[in-house]
Design an enzyme around this catalytic site. Structure first.
Site, mmCIF file in Angstrom:
data_model
loop_
_atom_site.group_PDB
_atom_site.id
_atom_site.type_symbol
_atom_site.label_atom_id
_atom_site.label_comp_id
_atom_site.label_asym_id
_atom_site.label_seq_id
_atom_site.Cartn_x
_atom_site.Cartn_y
_atom_site.Cartn_z
ATOM 1 C CB ALA A 65 42.643 32.545 50.872
ATOM 2 N N GLY A 112 37.564 32.163 52.391
ATOM 3 C CA GLY A 112 37.495 30.781 52.078
ATOM 4 C C GLY A 112 36.925 29.784 53.167
ATOM 5 C CD GLU A 115 34.836 31.427 48.934
ATOM 6 O OE1 GLU A 115 35.927 31.271 49.347
ATOM 7 O OE2 GLU A 115 34.480 32.044 47.925
ATOM 8 C CD GLU A 135 36.277 36.537 49.939
ATOM 9 O OE1 GLU A 135 35.353 37.223 50.296
ATOM 10 O OE2 GLU A 135 36.607 35.382 50.032
#
Ligand code: CAA
Length: 261
Positions: A65, A112, A115, A135
């Site tokens: 992200a 992300g 993911e 993260e």
């Protein structure tokens, strides 16, 4: 269609999405995520597309992200919008895609980005690929499937270690652990992943969709339920013209001409 943060094209039945924010290591900002969602949705309704390929190019898949965009959000902001709202369009579109979606990964697929690859149906990795859920290093945790899909893919021990320590997994370890379907030399990633996508795109689409449903069913159901579902799905393929065409073509020693019905 022209986008700001991705490139999109259709080639030989394959809808190709290339994440394209090279200066930010393809970090997933809200524009990129919205555009991925729009592109996947567009390919879903495009009859010329039989398979979708998502890649970050030959250097990096995505470093997660966009931390700079995310850093000033509050809990109230995220909770109100059901985080990861900046990525929601993207996850929904990939999750709901009935056409096969392949991730072709070179370099980092982190946070992300990792993911996103795991939301796809399978991952082809370059030998340079590195997967991770880092993260924890920025005081947060995976929020788009990292603790769930990674655990289902590689088991508790590796998922726990990776999420708790932020350790990355190289391509070989990822293949051994079952996260990726296969590894190719980095310089061949684009060609090999495209070849695979093109081959899938040439198959009977209704049969592909049923296979996707059945394999996904195996992840979350008991063996008995999965086997029953698979039997009904197999029987259902005999309602497709493509099934009859495929079997007749075999008997007549010719290539099948699938009509996708
Ligand atoms: N968000 C925003 N920008 C990022 C980014 C990210 N996730 N990752 C890299 N960038 C930017 C850097 O800020 C840098 O930009 P500038 O040149 O403008 O400074 C550029 O990309 C290159 O990055 P580095 O200089 O850091 O490159 P490096 O080779 O030294 O390190 C890296 C590469 C190890 C991937 C490092 O950039 C890194 O650790 N990135 C963050 C990884 C991360 O923590 N991801 C998880 C994000 S949270 C998340 O993903 C949650 C979720 O989805 C639910």
């Amino acid at each position: 269609m022209s986008y700001e943060c991705i490139l999109s094209e259709v080639k030989d039945g394959v809808g190709i999405i290339t994440l394209n924010r090279p200066k930010a290591m393809n970090a997933l900002n809200s524009t990129l995520c919205r555009e991925v969602g729009e592109a996947v949705d567009g390919f879903e309704v495009d009859d010329s597309v039989g398979c979708i390929l998502i890649t970050g190019g030959d250097q990096v898949f995505a470093a997660g992200a966009d931390i700079k965009e995310m850093k000033d959000q509050t809990f109230a902001d995220l909770y109100a919008k059901n985080f990861p709202y900046i990525q929601r369009d993207c996850w929904r579109a990939i999750d709901e895609a009935r056409k096969p979606v392949i991730a072709a990964v070179a370099g980092f697929a982190l946070g992300g980005g990792c993911e996103m690859t795991m939301a796809c149906d399978f991952i082809i990795a370059a030998d340079s690929a590195k997967f991770g859920q880092p993260e924890i290093g920025i005081g947060t945790m995976p929020g788009a499937g990292g603790t769930q899909r990674l655990t289902k893919a590689v088991g508790k021990a590796k998922a726990m270690e990776m999420c708790l320590s932020g350790r990355m997994m190289g391509a070989e370890e990822a293949e051994r652990a079952g996260l990726v379907s296969r590894i190719v030399p980095a310089e061949e990633l684009a060609e090999q992943s495209f070849k695979t996508a093109r081959k899938i795109a040439s198959m009977s689409r209704p049969a592909l969709t049923l296979i996707k449903e059945c394999v996904d069913m195996a992840v979350g159901s008991s063996l008995d339920d999965g086997l029953r579902f698979e039997r009904r799905a197999f029987e259902a393929t005999f309602a497709f013209e493509d099934c009859s065409e495929g079997m007749n073509a075999f008997a007549e020693k010719r290539k099948p001409e699938f009509k996708n019905r």
